[in-house]
Design a protein around this motif. Structure first.
Motif: not given
Length: 400
Positions: A318-347
């Motif tokens: 609700s906080a994420l989508t309510g903060a403005g759903n501009s077409s210039s914004r993107g998101m990848f919200i998975d349902s994993c139990y994780a923290h920081c996923q872009a810096g490792k090849q495995i994720t």
């Protein structure tokens, strides 16, 4: 033949170096000695630092600046503890850093950004690069200069060619992901109008929420960080001007992004492991330790605890989508139990990376940046996603 002649430990070292090379190589550290005269220093007064892998080919005029994470320090005592580590002193930082995931220099694993100028900004101020206190208390000799560090490093990169950038991204993980939100519009303003500038926040959308006891643990904590480091004056003015009575709440992304102008992409787990451990169920709010097992392994949660966690996910979305759903914004919200996923090849983009709707993080970010297609991926609720890692992928981010 070579391996047969080398001692076992040396053979292992060669193997590790080969792996590093395959993933993008080990990148040397750059100390910004000139920044010291400007007062842009780590907690202990040492110079700020970054790792820089130069772009090549078609990426020579493209720049990706990625800010390291590592939590925050809200008191003199916790900052003194950090001062003795690489999160408070460049003297303690490793001289070589392996780039992977979003920073990888390999086309196969990072097809959209592999040949860009890629910079890893080291984090040594404890305030998400927001602090600036002029005075230094001789009793503890701590420097609170995070905002000066950010300005000094960006100025240095502009002088090294970023001012001529065709494409530019400001990104970060965790506390660095928060910094990428806080500094995004300023980053855009420092580059030519002709530059395509966007930001990426990986695990940086920290939620303003009550803990399991009904308390305001994270609100109080961020308030202490902002007060100690003198951060409020460096938080986005577009937010603080609206939140005049409580400007320190502009540490929370949900209030900042409402008025942001620069396109931004959010990579976040809906069940962010750090947030569940430190915002929803911090130790201070769980004196009976009823949440101890649950917050380290969701499979060990009771039915009632899972309901609370699902409610936390609903608040987050609700906080994420309510903060403005501009077409210039993107998101990848998975349902994993994780923290920081872009810096490792495995994720980021391996065969075993998490996917939402058959799309992995690397493709989602690339499609969004190059506008090949709009990307707003929101996963189904836990435990629906079989591509999630079986263990918590949390990077080394201190609990609070």
């Amino acid at each position: 033949m070579v391996g047969a002649r080398l001692p076992q430990w040396l053979s292992l070292l060669v193997y590790v170096l080969i792996l590093l090379k395959a993933e993008g190589g080990s990148v040397g550290i750059t100390y910004l000695q000139d920044a010291v005269a400007k007062g842009a220093v780590c907690l202990d007064g040492s110079p700020p630092a970054y790792h820089f892998d130069k772009g090549f080919g078609t990426g020579v005029n493209n720049w990706l600046v990625h800010m390291e994470g590592g939590g925050w320090c809200e008191s003199v005592e916790t900052c003194l503890s950090r001062m003795k580590t690489d999160l408070g002193s460049s003297k303690q930082m490793v001289k070589q850093f392996g780039f992977s995931g979003l920073l990888s220099g390999q086309q196969k694993s990072n097809p959209d950004f592999y040949n860009w100028n890629r910079i890893k900004v080291r984090y040594c101020d404890g305030s998400s690069f927001s602090g600036d206190v002029e005075a230094v208390n001789p009793a503890n000799n701590l420097f609170f200069r995070g905002n000066r560090i950010w300005e000094a490093i960006i100025d240095d990169l502009l002088a090294k060619g970023m001012r001529n950038a065709k494409n530019a991204i400001l990104s970060g993980c965790s506390a660095g992901g928060l910094a990428s939100i806080l500094h995004c519009d300023r980053f855009r303003a420092l580059l030519p109008a002709t530059t395509k500038v966007k930001c990426i926040s990986d695990a940086g959308f920290f939620l303003h929420a009550k803990d399991v006891s009904g308390g305001q643990h994270i609100e109080n904590f961020y308030g202490q960080v902002a007060k100690l480091h003198g951060s409020v004056k460096n938080l986005p003015a577009s937010c603080t001007s609206r939140m005049r009575m409580r400007p320190e709440l502009c540490f929370f992304p949900q209030y900042v992004v409402q008025t942001m102008q620069t396109p931004i992409f959010f990579i976040n787990a809906a069940y962010d492991s750090w947030q569940i451990k430190n915002i929803l169920a911090p130790s201070d709010a769980d004196s009976g330790k009823a949440w101890k097992s649950c917050k380290h392994d969701l499979k060990k949660c009771t039915t009632e605890q899972l309901k609370v966690i699902q409610d936390f996910r609903a608040q987050f979305l609700s906080a994420l989508t309510g903060a403005g759903n501009s077409s210039s914004r993107g998101m990848f919200i998975d349902s994993c139990y994780a923290h920081c996923q872009a810096g490792k090849q495995i994720t980021w983009s391996s065969n075993n990376s998490p996917a939402v709707g058959n799309t992995k993080i690397a493709k989602a970010v690339g499609d969004w940046y190059y506008e090949r297609s709009p990307v707003q991926k929101i996963d189904c609720p836990y435990p629906c996603n079989p591509t999630c890692p079986k263990t918590d992928s949390e990077s080394q981010v201190p609990d609070i």
